[in-house]
Enzyme design. Structure first.
Site, short mmCIF file in Angstrom:
data_model
loop_
_atom_site.label_atom_id
_atom_site.label_comp_id
_atom_site.label_asym_id
_atom_site.label_seq_id
_atom_site.Cartn_x
_atom_site.Cartn_y
_atom_site.Cartn_z
NE ARG A 232 -4.26 -1.16 -0.17
CZ ARG A 232 -4.37 -2.06 -1.15
NH1 ARG A 232 -3.39 -2.26 -2.01
NH2 ARG A 232 -5.48 -2.76 -1.31
CD GLU A 261 -2.72 3.56 -5.41
OE1 GLU A 261 -3.68 2.94 -5.92
OE2 GLU A 261 -1.79 3.00 -4.85
CG HIS A 282 -3.04 -0.44 -7.05
ND1 HIS A 282 -3.36 0.22 -5.89
CD2 HIS A 282 -3.16 -1.77 -6.75
CE1 HIS A 282 -3.67 -0.65 -4.94
NE2 HIS A 282 -3.55 -1.88 -5.44
P1 NAD Z 1 -1.85 -10.95 4.36
O1 NAD Z 1 -2.89 -10.47 5.31
O2 NAD Z 1 -1.88 -12.36 3.91
O3 NAD Z 1 -0.40 -10.67 4.99
C1 NAD Z 1 -0.07 -9.47 5.61
C2 NAD Z 1 0.95 -9.80 6.68
O4 NAD Z 1 1.42 -8.58 7.23
C3 NAD Z 1 0.35 -10.62 7.84
O5 NAD Z 1 1.06 -11.85 7.98
C4 NAD Z 1 0.54 -9.73 9.05
O6 NAD Z 1 0.90 -10.44 10.23
C5 NAD Z 1 1.70 -8.83 8.60
N1 NAD Z 1 1.79 -7.58 9.33
C6 NAD Z 1 0.79 -6.78 9.77
N2 NAD Z 1 1.31 -5.72 10.41
C7 NAD Z 1 2.66 -5.86 10.37
C8 NAD Z 1 3.74 -5.08 10.87
N3 NAD Z 1 3.52 -3.94 11.54
N4 NAD Z 1 4.99 -5.51 10.62
C9 NAD Z 1 5.22 -6.66 9.94
N5 NAD Z 1 4.24 -7.46 9.48
C10 NAD Z 1 2.98 -7.04 9.69
O7 NAD Z 1 -1.89 -9.94 3.13
P2 NAD Z 1 -1.47 -10.21 1.62
O8 NAD Z 1 -2.64 -10.75 0.89
O9 NAD Z 1 -0.17 -10.92 1.57
O10 NAD Z 1 -1.31 -8.68 1.10
C11 NAD Z 1 -0.19 -7.91 1.49
C12 NAD Z 1 -0.39 -6.47 1.01
O11 NAD Z 1 -0.48 -6.43 -0.42
C13 NAD Z 1 -1.67 -5.80 1.52
O12 NAD Z 1 -1.37 -4.47 1.85
C14 NAD Z 1 -2.58 -5.82 0.30
O13 NAD Z 1 -3.52 -4.78 0.34
C15 NAD Z 1 -1.56 -5.63 -0.81
N6 NAD Z 1 -1.98 -6.06 -2.15
C16 NAD Z 1 -1.69 -5.27 -3.22
C17 NAD Z 1 -2.01 -5.68 -4.51
C18 NAD Z 1 -1.64 -4.84 -5.70
O14 NAD Z 1 -2.26 -4.96 -6.76
N7 NAD Z 1 -0.62 -4.00 -5.61
C19 NAD Z 1 -2.68 -6.90 -4.72
C20 NAD Z 1 -2.95 -7.69 -3.60
C21 NAD Z 1 -2.60 -7.27 -2.32
#
Ligand code: NAD
Length: 316
Positions: A232, A261, A282
């Site tokens: 994000r 964005e 994105h």
């Molecule tokens: P997920 O929930 O599976 O994993 C996120 C991880 O972050 C969790 O394991 C959690 O414990 C950890 N976390 C939370 N706070 C933390 C901190 N302060 N320090 C370290 N770790 C921490 O999520 P995901 O599906 O793997 O997605 C990850 C990110 O990617 C999200 O922000 C999601 O919105 C983003 N995303 C972006 C796109 C894109 O098109 N760019 C697509 C999908 C997901």
């Protein structure tokens, strides 16, 4: 017939599946005109959005019959979850459906940044042959550092390992006995920043993660390292990143997400003139294939929820 409103793009086959049972209003440009969504949801049973439609308390108040929100993706920062809970509206993200394509985006950009290949096109169109300037690095033998070790990070870890990289990860919420740690060494945030040649961010945007990668964190990275943000905008301090790149304190960056964005020309100015940056709008989680998976999953969860809600209403 109950109504479903879809405000952003969804695969046609999934829209057709919804149309077989419900009255569907689909306009993939509606997120640009938030005001027009308000009257449309007045009699809607379900709302389906990506990440640009703001599902606020006010919008929910305008939708008294709303039972669920389908999110074509995973981040929930455009949805007021508390307001949904208070109103009994269930939110369904398409968890896992685009993990693979985000992971491929990370590996692709890690390779591009380490080789610098994307930099030569313009010079070559001018008749230059910048071979010496483009002797880059291989991924094999280097360290992939993951911040956050959830679904997407684990897909990155699998692919990085196959390519011969060592993988380290930081996630204080991931228990020490989680089997996922077979894919990566469990280290501190400083451990990731100190060791990694490629730092890739995979955390949600929260109070804790906002500007988690600031000037101080960037200064801890190796000057030959690169950073990739597909999570994000706002997790990296963009000004601090632009400054580190321009001063050669960091070798490169790929950004798919931004503090605001779409990224305006004015906001993009801070990156202008930098050769070692890749900017994308994105799209890490969007491929033809993932769009089909995400749309199918969202259609299924929304249909199942409305079917259950319908059954309950009949039994009541
Ligand atoms: P997920 O929930 O599976 O994993 C996120 C991880 O972050 C969790 O394991 C959690 O414990 C950890 N976390 C939370 N706070 C933390 C901190 N302060 N320090 C370290 N770790 C921490 O999520 P995901 O599906 O793997 O997605 C990850 C990110 O990617 C999200 O922000 C999601 O919105 C983003 N995303 C972006 C796109 C894109 O098109 N760019 C697509 C999908 C997901």
């Amino acid at each position: 017939m109950a109504k479903i409103v879809i405000t952003e793009f969804m695969d046609d086959a999934a829209v057709d599946a919804l149309k077989q049972q419900y009255d569907v209003f689909y306009d993939q440009t509606l997120a640009d005109r938030q005001d027009e969504i308000v009257p449309l949801v007045a009699d809607a049973a379900a709302l389906i959005v990506r990440n640009r439609t703001q599902v606020t308390a006010d919008l929910l108040d305008a939708a008294p019959d709303l039972k669920c929100v389908g999110r074509l993706g995973v981040g929930l920062d455009n949805i007021d979850m508390e307001a949904c809970r208070e109103r009994g509206v269930t939110v369904y993200p398409a968890t896992g459906a685009n993990n693979l394509c985000v992971a491929e985006y990370v590996i692709t950009n890690a390779m591009l940044l380490l080789r610098g290949a994307y930099q030569s096109t313009e010079a070559m169109l001018q008749g230059e042959w910048p071979r010496q300037a483009l002797i880059g690095h291989e991924l094999a033998g280097r360290v992939m550092g993951l911040v956050g070790f959830g679904g997407i990070a684990r897909e990155v870890a699998v692919r990085a390992s196959v390519l011969g990289m060592q993988v380290v990860a930081y996630d204080p919420y991931c228990l020490a006995d989680d089997p996922g740690w077979q894919l990566a060494r469990n280290v501190s945030l400083d451990g990731v920043l100190d060791y990694a040649d490629v730092v890739s961010l995979h955390v949600p945007l929260t109070g804790d993660t906002k500007h988690m990668i600031d000037a101080e964190a960037l200064a801890k990275m190796k000057s030959q390292a690169v950073i990739i943000n597909t999570s994000r905008g706002g997790i990296i301090d963009e000004e601090a990143l632009a400054s580190a790149l321009s001063q050669g304190k960091l070798a490169g960056a790929a950004l798919d997400v931004f503090e605001t964005e779409p990224l305006s020309a004015e906001a993009a100015m801070k990156f202008s003139g930098l050769k070692n940056i890749i900017l994308t709008p994105h799209i890490a989680g969007v491929t033809q294939e993932s769009n089909v998976r995400v749309s199918a999953m969202t259609a299924q969860t929304v249909l199942a929820h409305l079917d259950d809600a319908g059954e309950q209403a009949i039994h009541l």
